[in-house]
Each structure stands twice: as C-alpha cells, then as structure tokens.
Motif scaffolding. Structure first.
Motif, PDB file in Angstrom:
ATOM      1  N   PRO A   1     -45.337  59.134 -35.664  1.00  0.00           N
ATOM      2  CA  PRO A   1     -44.979  57.709 -35.792  1.00  0.00           C
ATOM      3  C   PRO A   1     -45.258  56.904 -34.515  1.00  0.00           C
ATOM      4  CG  PRO A   1     -43.240  59.106 -36.689  1.00  0.00           C
ATOM      5  CD  PRO A   1     -44.183  60.010 -35.982  1.00  0.00           C
ATOM      6  N   ILE A   2     -44.905  57.451 -33.356  1.00  0.00           N
ATOM      7  CA  ILE A   2     -45.140  56.720 -32.105  1.00  0.00           C
ATOM      8  C   ILE A   2     -46.627  56.493 -31.893  1.00  0.00           C
ATOM      9  CG2 ILE A   2     -44.770  56.731 -29.621  1.00  0.00           C
ATOM     10  CD1 ILE A   2     -42.234  56.399 -31.307  1.00  0.00           C
ATOM     11  N   GLN A   3     -47.423  57.519 -32.153  1.00  0.00           N
ATOM     12  CA  GLN A   3     -48.870  57.355 -32.021  1.00  0.00           C
ATOM     13  C   GLN A   3     -49.379  56.285 -32.983  1.00  0.00           C
ATOM     14  OE1 GLN A   3     -50.924  61.070 -32.454  1.00  0.00           O
ATOM     15  NE2 GLN A   3     -50.046  61.976 -30.592  1.00  0.00           N
ATOM     16  N   LEU A   4     -48.810  56.223 -34.179  1.00  0.00           N
ATOM     17  CA  LEU A   4     -49.228  55.208 -35.139  1.00  0.00           C
ATOM     18  C   LEU A   4     -48.969  53.809 -34.580  1.00  0.00           C
ATOM     19  CD1 LEU A   4     -50.234  54.358 -37.934  1.00  0.00           C
ATOM     20  CD2 LEU A   4     -47.890  54.631 -38.783  1.00  0.00           C
ATOM     21  N   ILE A   5     -47.818  53.605 -33.959  1.00  0.00           N
ATOM     22  CA  ILE A   5     -47.516  52.282 -33.398  1.00  0.00           C
ATOM     23  C   ILE A   5     -48.471  51.952 -32.258  1.00  0.00           C
ATOM     24  CG2 ILE A   5     -45.753  50.956 -32.172  1.00  0.00           C
ATOM     25  CD1 ILE A   5     -43.644  52.539 -33.735  1.00  0.00           C
ATOM     26  N   VAL A   6     -48.734  52.919 -31.376  1.00  0.00           N
ATOM     27  CA  VAL A   6     -49.640  52.695 -30.236  1.00  0.00           C
ATOM     28  C   VAL A   6     -51.049  52.412 -30.728  1.00  0.00           C
ATOM     29  CG1 VAL A   6     -50.657  53.741 -28.189  1.00  0.00           C
ATOM     30  CG2 VAL A   6     -48.220  54.061 -28.669  1.00  0.00           C
ATOM     31  N   VAL A   7     -51.491  53.197 -31.693  1.00  0.00           N
ATOM     32  CA  VAL A   7     -52.832  52.968 -32.234  1.00  0.00           C
ATOM     33  C   VAL A   7     -52.912  51.577 -32.851  1.00  0.00           C
ATOM     34  CG1 VAL A   7     -54.441  53.689 -34.048  1.00  0.00           C
ATOM     35  CG2 VAL A   7     -53.352  55.404 -32.596  1.00  0.00           C
ATOM     36  N   GLY A   8     -51.875  51.138 -33.546  1.00  0.00           N
ATOM     37  CA  GLY A   8     -51.874  49.789 -34.111  1.00  0.00           C
ATOM     38  C   GLY A   8     -51.987  48.722 -33.036  1.00  0.00           C
ATOM     39  N   TRP A   9     -51.288  48.907 -31.903  1.00  0.00           N
ATOM     40  CA  TRP A   9     -51.391  47.929 -30.814  1.00  0.00           C
ATOM     41  C   TRP A   9     -52.824  47.832 -30.290  1.00  0.00           C
ATOM     42  CZ3 TRP A   9     -46.495  49.959 -27.776  1.00  0.00           C
ATOM     43  CH2 TRP A   9     -45.351  49.501 -28.439  1.00  0.00           C
TER      44      TRP A   9
ATOM     45  N   SER B   1     -60.470  55.843 -38.382  1.00  0.00           N
ATOM     46  CA  SER B   1     -60.393  57.252 -37.985  1.00  0.00           C
ATOM     47  C   SER B   1     -59.186  57.503 -37.091  1.00  0.00           C
ATOM     48  CB  SER B   1     -61.683  57.664 -37.267  1.00  0.00           C
ATOM     49  OG  SER B   1     -62.807  57.536 -38.117  1.00  0.00           O
ATOM     50  N   ALA B   2     -58.902  56.580 -36.168  1.00  0.00           N
ATOM     51  CA  ALA B   2     -57.742  56.746 -35.284  1.00  0.00           C
ATOM     52  C   ALA B   2     -56.441  56.685 -36.079  1.00  0.00           C
ATOM     53  CB  ALA B   2     -57.763  55.669 -34.202  1.00  0.00           C
ATOM     54  N   LEU B   3     -56.343  55.764 -37.033  1.00  0.00           N
ATOM     55  CA  LEU B   3     -55.145  55.674 -37.856  1.00  0.00           C
ATOM     56  C   LEU B   3     -54.955  56.932 -38.712  1.00  0.00           C
ATOM     57  CD1 LEU B   3     -55.376  51.936 -38.993  1.00  0.00           C
ATOM     58  CD2 LEU B   3     -53.583  52.939 -37.560  1.00  0.00           C
ATOM     59  N   ARG B   4     -56.038  57.489 -39.233  1.00  0.00           N
ATOM     60  CA  ARG B   4     -55.927  58.719 -40.016  1.00  0.00           C
ATOM     61  C   ARG B   4     -55.398  59.869 -39.157  1.00  0.00           C
ATOM     62  NH1 ARG B   4     -61.762  58.159 -43.145  1.00  0.00           N
ATOM     63  NH2 ARG B   4     -60.996  56.919 -44.932  1.00  0.00           N
ATOM     64  N   ALA B   5     -55.854  59.948 -37.909  1.00  0.00           N
ATOM     65  CA  ALA B   5     -55.374  61.008 -37.022  1.00  0.00           C
ATOM     66  C   ALA B   5     -53.892  60.845 -36.726  1.00  0.00           C
ATOM     67  CB  ALA B   5     -56.194  61.005 -35.727  1.00  0.00           C
TER      68      ALA B   5
ATOM     69  N   GLY C   1     -58.358  66.253 -30.342  1.00  0.00           N
ATOM     70  CA  GLY C   1     -58.353  64.987 -29.634  1.00  0.00           C
ATOM     71  C   GLY C   1     -59.139  63.876 -30.285  1.00  0.00           C
ATOM     72  N   ASP C   2     -59.331  63.951 -31.617  1.00  0.00           N
ATOM     73  CA  ASP C   2     -60.127  62.910 -32.269  1.00  0.00           C
ATOM     74  C   ASP C   2     -59.443  61.541 -32.212  1.00  0.00           C
ATOM     75  OD1 ASP C   2     -58.070  63.685 -33.909  1.00  0.00           O
ATOM     76  OD2 ASP C   2     -59.242  63.693 -35.774  1.00  0.00           O
ATOM     77  N   LEU C   3     -58.121  61.501 -32.136  1.00  0.00           N
ATOM     78  CA  LEU C   3     -57.420  60.215 -32.054  1.00  0.00           C
ATOM     79  C   LEU C   3     -57.830  59.466 -30.788  1.00  0.00           C
ATOM     80  CD1 LEU C   3     -53.755  59.485 -32.925  1.00  0.00           C
ATOM     81  CD2 LEU C   3     -54.632  58.726 -30.726  1.00  0.00           C
ATOM     82  N   TRP C   4     -57.759  60.132 -29.650  1.00  0.00           N
ATOM     83  CA  TRP C   4     -58.077  59.470 -28.384  1.00  0.00           C
ATOM     84  C   TRP C   4     -59.572  59.198 -28.262  1.00  0.00           C
ATOM     85  CZ3 TRP C   4     -53.607  57.902 -27.167  1.00  0.00           C
ATOM     86  CH2 TRP C   4     -52.483  58.689 -27.384  1.00  0.00           C
ATOM     87  N   ARG C   5     -60.382  60.059 -28.828  1.00  0.00           N
ATOM     88  CA  ARG C   5     -61.818  59.801 -28.802  1.00  0.00           C
ATOM     89  C   ARG C   5     -62.172  58.542 -29.582  1.00  0.00           C
ATOM     90  NH1 ARG C   5     -63.223  64.181 -30.792  1.00  0.00           N
ATOM     91  NH2 ARG C   5     -63.528  63.556 -32.976  1.00  0.00           N
ATOM     92  N   GLU C   6     -61.587  58.387 -30.753  1.00  0.00           N
ATOM     93  CA  GLU C   6     -61.867  57.199 -31.558  1.00  0.00           C
ATOM     94  C   GLU C   6     -61.307  55.935 -30.899  1.00  0.00           C
ATOM     95  OE1 GLU C   6     -63.810  57.148 -34.049  1.00  0.00           O
ATOM     96  OE2 GLU C   6     -64.059  59.307 -34.271  1.00  0.00           O
ATOM     97  N   LEU C   7     -60.119  56.038 -30.281  1.00  0.00           N
ATOM     98  CA  LEU C   7     -59.584  54.872 -29.568  1.00  0.00           C
ATOM     99  C   LEU C   7     -60.486  54.480 -28.406  1.00  0.00           C
ATOM    100  CD1 LEU C   7     -55.696  55.376 -29.388  1.00  0.00           C
ATOM    101  CD2 LEU C   7     -57.003  53.777 -30.796  1.00  0.00           C
ATOM    102  N   GLY C   8     -61.013  55.483 -27.690  1.00  0.00           N
ATOM    103  CA  GLY C   8     -61.925  55.170 -26.590  1.00  0.00           C
ATOM    104  C   GLY C   8     -63.169  54.442 -27.067  1.00  0.00           C
ATOM    105  N   LEU C   9     -63.744  54.910 -28.174  1.00  0.00           N
ATOM    106  CA  LEU C   9     -64.922  54.227 -28.721  1.00  0.00           C
ATOM    107  C   LEU C   9     -64.573  52.818 -29.177  1.00  0.00           C
ATOM    108  CD1 LEU C   9     -66.453  57.182 -30.800  1.00  0.00           C
ATOM    109  CD2 LEU C   9     -67.336  56.225 -28.655  1.00  0.00           C
TER     110      LEU C   9
END
Length: 709
Positions: free
Chosen positions: A580-588, A651-655, A663-671
């Motif tokens: 859940p926390i990652q979901l909020i951060v990814v949304g930001w 992709s980041a939201l799915r992760a 580490g696909d979440l952080w890779r997609e956020l970086g891109l």
C-alpha cells in the motif's frame, strides 16, 4: 526559489479567499478519484454476472433409433434438460426460429441450435468416416463487443459439457454392464454353461488344428510333385531350343557323327603311315652317317622337329576319338615314343655341338631311339587294323540306329510342345495350388488358436476372478467411476502475482488515465501562464521563477489528486495491494510527472498544448498496454509503447499492487521520471521561442469573436 514560493502562497491565498476558485479546485481534485473509483467498481467482476446474460438454445434433433430394441434416443432433449438446470448463464429454451430471430433483434446475446442429426452423429461416432457433431452458434456482435467473446466461450463450454456427459453415459453403461456380467457369471447355472462352452471350444480347436495339419500335409505332396513338373518343363524347353537351333547344329546329328567318326579313323591311319615313313627316313640317315657324310647337329635338330610334328599329328587323330570306348593305348604309346625319339635327337645334336660325345656313339644312341619308336608305330598300326577299325565299323552301325530313334523322339517332342503351347506350365499350376492350400492351412490354424485363446481367457476369468476384481473397482456406483473416466483431469489454478479481482487488475490502467486527465483539467481550469501577473512593475520575476512557481501550485494539486485516488482504492474500493505505501508513493511520482508534461505543453503551446495533451491521452489509452497485451496490438502501438509515459506508469502501479519482481517497480519509476527532462527543457528554454507564436495566436483568436483566448 523564493519567488516561486511567493507565487505558491499567492495561489493558496486566492483559493482560500475565493469561494468560486475553491469550488473549482475542489472539483479538479476529486475528478480523478471519481473516474478511478467508478471504473474499477464497474469492472470489478463482470464475469461473475454471466447469469444475467440471456442466451437462447434450441434443438431440432430428431433422435436416433437404436439397433437394440428399436429405442428412440434423443440426446438433444437431454442437453436442453441439463442446460435448464445450469445457472451460469440465463438459458432460454425455445425453438430454432425464435432463437435466431431473438438474436437478431437483440433479445438474446447469442443462440445455440442443435441440428436434426445431433443424436445420429453422437451415437454413430465409432463408424468409419464419422465426423464431429456440429452446433450452430449465432452471436449478435452489434449488441456488445465483449458479449461476443463471452458467448463464444459459453458455446465452447456447452460443447465440452456435452462431450463430458456423453463420455460419462457411455462409461456408466459399460461399467454397469460389467458389474451385471460379473453377477451373472458367478451364478451356478452360468458356471455350468461356461464349462460346457469351454469343452466345446476345446473340441472345436482340436478339430480345426487336425484339419490344418491334414491340409498342410497335402501341401507337402504338392511340393514333392513340383520338381518333377519342373524337370518335364525343362526337358520340353531344351527340346524346343534344340529343335529351333537345328539348322545351326546339323553337325551334331547322328548321321554327321557317323561321318565324323569314319573321318577320324582314317586320319589316324594316315598319321600312323606318315609317322612310320618319317621314322624310316631318320633311320636311313643314321645308317649313312659315316666318313664325310657324318651327322650334322643342325640336321639332327631338323629331324627332331619333323618327328615331333608327326607325334602331334598322332595326338590330334587320337583326340578325335576321345570319349569313345575304343582301344587307343597303342596310339598313345606310339606318340610318346616318337616324342622320346625327337628328344633323343635334340640331345645327340647338343652333345655333338659341345664335343661331349663322338659321332659314332651319338649315331648309335639315335638308332636305338628310332628302333623303339618304329616298333611302337608298327604296334599301333597292327592295333588299328585288328582292333580299332572293326570296332569303328560296329559303332557306325549303332549310330545309324540311334539316328532313327532320335527322329522318332523328335516327333514325340513336337507333339508335346504343341499340347503345352499357350497354357501355363504344370509346375506353375502346382505352385499356385500349393499356395492356396497353404493359405487355407494357415487360416484353419489361426481359427484354432483363436478358439484356444478364448478358452484360456474364460478359464483364467473363472480361476482368477478377474471379473470380480473389475467389479470391485467399479464398486456399487458405476456412475461415479464413469464421471471420473469422463473427466480424469483436474486443473489446480495457482496465480502468480495474484490480484483480488478483474477490476483490481484493471486499476493501474484506470488510475493512470485518471491522473493524466486530472493534470489536463487542472491546466485547463487554472491559468497556467502567470507571466502577465508577475512580470510587471518593480517586483517583476524571471520567466523561469514564474514557471516553477505556478508548477508548485499544480504539483500540490497533483499530489492531492493522487493521494485521494490511491487511498480511495485502498480503503474504499479495497483492491488489497501487496504494498500500500508503495502504491501511494508511485501515485505521487506519476501525478508529478504527468503534471509537469501537461503543464510544459500548455505553457509552451497554449491552447495547442492542450490539444497535444489530449492526443497523447488518446494514444496512451490504446498503446500503453493497460487493457490488452502489447503482442495483441498492431505493430505501430507495440513500437510506440516504450516511448509513452503511461506505459511505465501502468507497469509501476502493477508492481505496487501485485508485487515487484527484480526491482521492476523502481526501474519503471526511473524511466518515467526521465520524461521530466524534455518537459523542463521545453518549459524553461524552448518556450521563449514561442512568444511570437503566442501573440499571433491570441490576435487570431480575438479576431474571431467566437473562440475564447
């Protein structure tokens, strides 16, 4: 940075003190939340409501009349009965006309019609050339795009259900028959009947085996007769060949053989006379070898050569009589003595040439050899006159008699060839008969072995209780075993990166669209370009400070939008994310990047920038892979997808929702963050090149007196 914060404070003060502005901002803040929540809830479990999907089913099946008892079996009615009890779909049992017309009118999403030959095709599947039974499926693709796919899946399920039920019925009947057969076979009367059957089978097998042996012995007799027939055919063939080549071999006939025999005898007599004459000449020369007329070595060699030639003549004449039972020993002796004399003459000549012997001694030695040869020749002539010549005369008479017999045999052979011409040989007819008799023997032996096998199987079943074992396996409920045989495999589904529902799986797509739409609406309702306010007077700010200051206001709105969306998904919709926390951060992060992109486009291109943002939204709806897998999309969207910010946002939201992998979440956020670089370049530097464009565009819009500038 202080100037940028000043703009942020001014914007917040305006929102707080102006009710209209506050209401507009409030609407901008909650639109993404409403968009995401409604779409996710609407698609939460669409396939769980297929019970409301109206699908008509009709049967035109005329049934099948069985060979046993002439029963009319209608499998179509059984299918309708099963579907009537199935609540996975709203099945409507009707006739074929209403089913098709209802599909066309939209009353039914689809219809399934069983053909007239349904039962015939299902119950004659085992016949050669039988084809699978076909069902007619009608779908109304105009009514709904997804409903066509669902109804196709439903039709496939119906087909599988029919196959499984049919296999279950067949297995049930077969296993029930097996159980009944076991009970029957265990009865006393049945055991007695089986014993009688076994006895008769043994007797039948023995008779067939004896018949096979008798027939096979007949095959042996025919095999023994075939060589005799083959020999007869060969004699006729050779006779035919001899007769056909008779003109070229006349010298081998009995008449010509008689003439040849006489000529050979005369040649032998002449050879003996010539040999005697030559020996006389040699003897006379040896007697005259004195004084000046002494022996010459060369002369002796010539005499030896002449004598050897006479010996060869004797051998040739003797060879003509070879193979005949005639007295020819004396002739062989005469030829041998003549060759010995020739050898003696050569030896004497050699001794004279080397001086190893005087002339008188050499002459005496040669005379001795001549005397021996002369005596042998005279003995041969005497043998010829007294023995050989009379026997040759008798043999000539015998040859004439044989010639008469050969003529008789030839006429008989001509008659035999005439009878055999144009028909198969006796040997070939015998071989054909032998093969047929052998095949009959093999068939009788095979039938005997089959009866023996059946007898052994019955005996094993009685002794070992195999039917009892099968019956115990079947149990008291053949239907249960039949159902297991009809569907022996089960499928254990184990989700990898599981989601709570279909709607939860669609959350990344709807959230991404909501945040992009929220950024676009914010830039539409909030004046993006604040330069008209803050570049006037003594406190005029730089263009970059104004750009960053207004972005801080929009960024705050983006963060609030994202927080409302993600927390609403977690606590209200309850999508149950893994992190859940990652979901909020990814949304930001997504909201800030999207706001920067849209804000840079609007500030740089004004109204055209808004249009560009809408075009990007349209492209990302199809090309980001949010609803359909990328491999299913056209090639253009597959190539464009990596260059779209929504692709990496989804992709980041799915992760964050389902779980991260390597580490696909952080890779997609970086891109995704990399997209801010061209946005900053566009908003901070390239925007200055568009000032002239803005002035001309504002003047053009104002001149229309229709468009809002």
């Amino acid at each position: 940075m202080r100037n940028a914060l000043t703009i942020l404070r001014d914007d917040l003060r305006a929102i707080r003190t102006n009710t209209i502005t506050a209401l507009i901002v409030f609407g901008v803040l909650i639109i993404p939340l409403i968009f995401t929540t409604f779409n996710v809830l609407a698609s939460w479990d669409p396939f769980g409501n297929t019970g409301n999907l109206r699908i008509a089913v009709a049967s035109n099946d005329k049934g099948h009349v069985t060979d046993v008892g002439k029963l009319n079996v209608n499998l179509g009615d059984q299918v309708l009965s099963q579907l009537a009890r199935n609540d996975s779909v709203d099945w409507v049992i009707t006739d074929s006309a209403d089913a098709v017309e209802g599909t066309r009118s939209g009353d039914y999403y689809a219809s399934i019609v069983l053909p007239e030959s349904f039962s015939d095709d299902m119950l004659t599947f085992y016949l050669d050339g039988a084809e699978p039974t076909r069902l007619d499926l009608y779908t109304n693709q105009k009514k709904n795009a997804l409903s066509s796919s669902i109804t196709s899946k439903v039709a496939t399920g119906v087909t599988n259900n029919i196959d499984e039920s049919f296999a279950e019925v067949l297995s049930d009947v077969g296993l029930g028959l097996l159980s009944s057969l076991d009970d029957y076979l265990n009865e006393d009367n049945t055991q007695s009947a089986l014993s009688t059957i076994q006895t008769r089978m043994q007797a039948t097998s023995g008779r067939l085996n004896s018949a096979s042996a008798t027939v096979r012995s007949l095959t042996g007799l025919i095999d023994g007769a075939i060589p005799l027939a083959t020999s007869a055919d060969s004699l006729l063939a050779r006779a035919n060949t001899s007769d056909s080549t008779a003109p070229a071999t006349q010298s081998s006939s009995p008449v010509n053989l008689d003439a040849t025999l006489r000529e050979s005898a005369d040649a032998l007599s002449s050879a003996l006379t010539a040999a005697s004459s030559s020996l006389g000449t040699v003897s006379a020369r040896l007697d005259d070898a004195t004084g000046t007329n002494a022996l010459n070595p060369n002369e002796l060699h010539d005499l030896a050569k002449q004598v050897r030639s006479q010996a060869e003549g004797l051998d040739t004449a003797r060879g003509a009589l070879a193979g005949l039972a005639l007295p020819t020993t004396q002739f062989d002796t005469a030829a041998a003595q003549a060759r010995a004399m020739a050898d003696s003459l050569d030896t004497t000549a050699t001794a004279l040439e080397t001086g190893a012997q005087d002339t008188s001694a050499a002459a005496q030695r040669a005379r001795d050899a001549v005397d021996r040869a002369s005596r042998a020749v005279e003995d041969a002539r005497t043998s010829y006159t007294t023995d050989l010549k009379p026997q040759v005369a008798e043999l000539s008479q015998s040859i004439k008699a044989v010639a008469d017999d050969v003529a008789t045999v030839r006429s008989d052979l001509d008659a035999a060839r005439a009878n055999a011409a144009g028909a198969d040989s006796l040997a070939s007819r015998l071989e054909s008969s032998r093969d047929e008799v052998g095949a009959l023997a093999d068939k009788l032996a095979a039938q005997s072995a089959e009866f023996e096998r059946i007898n052994s199987a019955l005996d094993d079943a009685r002794q070992t209780g195999d039917l009892d074992k099968l019956a115990r396996v079947v149990g008291d409920d053949p239907g249960l075993t039949a159902s297991r045989l009809a569907s022996p495999l089960g499928l254990d589904r184990e989700a990898v990166f599981a989601v709570k529902s279909f709607g939860a799986a669609m959350t990344p797509f709807y959230t991404t669209l909501a945040l992009w739409v929220g950024a676009l609406i914010a830039c539409v309702f909030i004046y993006a370009n604040a330069e008209r306010t803050y570049r006037r007077g003594e406190t005029a700010m730089s263009r970059n400070a104004i750009f960053l200051g207004r972005f801080l206001t929009l960024a705050l709105i983006a963060l609030i939008q994202s927080t409302l969306v993600t927390t609403g998904l977690i606590f209200f919709v309850e999508i149950a994310p893994q992190h859940p926390i990652q979901l909020i951060v990814v949304g930001w992060v997504i909201a800030l990047v999207f706001m920067m992109l849209v804000y840079a486009l609007v500030v740089t291109f004004d109204n055209a920038g808004k249009a560009i943002a809408v075009v990007l939204l349209v492209i990302q709806v199809s090309g980001a892979g949010g609803s359909y897998p990328l491999p299913l999309l056209p090639e253009f969207f597959q190539k464009a997808s990596p260059w779209l910010p929504a692709t990496h946002a989804i992709s980041a939201l799915r992760a964050a929702i389902s779980g991260s992998y390597e580490g696909d979440l952080w890779r997609e956020l970086g891109l995704l963050v990399l997209f801010t670089i061209p946005a900053l370049i566009l908003g901070l530097w390239l925007r200055r090149l568009m000032d002239g464009y803005h002035e001309r565009l504002s003047a053009a819009i104002a001149s229309t007196k229709v468009m809002a500038s």
